[in-house]
Design a protein around this motif. Structure first.
Motif: not given
Length: 244
Positions: A156-185
């Protein structure tokens, strides 16, 4: 000689920003950001990372506070043990101080039998337990030179941190870059899997909201960064949202 996969690593990933990766195969990320002569920690990884995160912060000038991306077990783990104020979004306070969102997980819907059996143990192993919240941050607040963005759905309260000057986003679990069902990249980003989401439709909408920012670099709670030209990342993230 290959590095021990159990050894945490800390690397500078941008101006004033460091990634600290730990746990098995360094699969869990927390981030340190320059803050009042020391560093703040964004996201809190697993309980097993507490000592290494504290040491990394000490080397970077000392830890000032922890800001939770959200409060699931693998994202609040170090927070109770670091001895600094912990902040989160107002909508995340109850779960941060409670069961970390476990009450809305649908573990029994995990389609892979061994993963379904393993996850209850993993979540207990990762979790540092309830954490006292000292203060809250909301959409558009500034913290450590970043802007807070609310990305609800996975939590409910997931947040990310966004820096405009270099377009850097630290997004927690807003997206996955892992296969969480098989526990792999994974080979491509995806919306967090529905069994762990409070509101899957909102999680999809949050990926579209992230795409609209047109980031250049996206660092998530797990694995490596997603990097590209802003128009390229927007298209990649939109495809992830379309796939749902």
């Amino acid at each position: 000689m290959p590095r021990n996969p159990l050894t945490p690593t800390t690397e500078r990933i941008a101006d004033g920003v460091w990634r600290h990766a730990g746990y098995l195969r360094r699969a869990m990320n927390v981030y340190f950001i320059e803050d009042d002569g020391g560093v703040l920690q964004f996201d809190a990884g697993t309980e097993a990372m507490t000592e290494s995160a504290a040491e990394a912060a000490r080397r970077l000038g000392g830890l000032t506070r922890v800001v939770l991306g959200h409060s699931h077990a693998d994202h609040r783990g170090t927070a109770p043990g670091l001895g600094v104020p912990v902040l989160c979004h107002p909508d995340e306070v109850a779960d941060a101080q409670g069961d970390g969102g476990y009450h809305y997980f649908n573990i029994d819907q995990i389609p892979i039998w061994w993963s379904r059996r393993l996850y209850p143990w993993l979540l207990r192993n990762w979790d540092g337990g309830p954490v006292k919240i000292a203060d809250t941050v909301e959409e558009s607040d500034e913290i450590g030179g970043f802007r807070v963005i609310h990305f609800p759905g996975h939590a409910p309260g997931q947040i990310a941190l966004w820096r405009e000057r270099d377009r850097l986003a630290l997004v927690s679990d807003t997206i996955y870059l892992v296969d969480s069902m098989r526990l792999r990249r994974a080979d491509h980003p995806s919306v967090p899997v529905h069994v762990f989401n409070l509101d899957h439709a909102a999680a999809v909408a949050s990926v579209r909201k992230l795409a609209a920012l047109e980031p250049r670099t996206v660092w998530t709670g797990h694995a490596e960064a997603l990097v590209g030209e802003p128009h390229q990342l927007r298209a990649i993230l939109e495809r992830a949202a379309d796939a749902g």
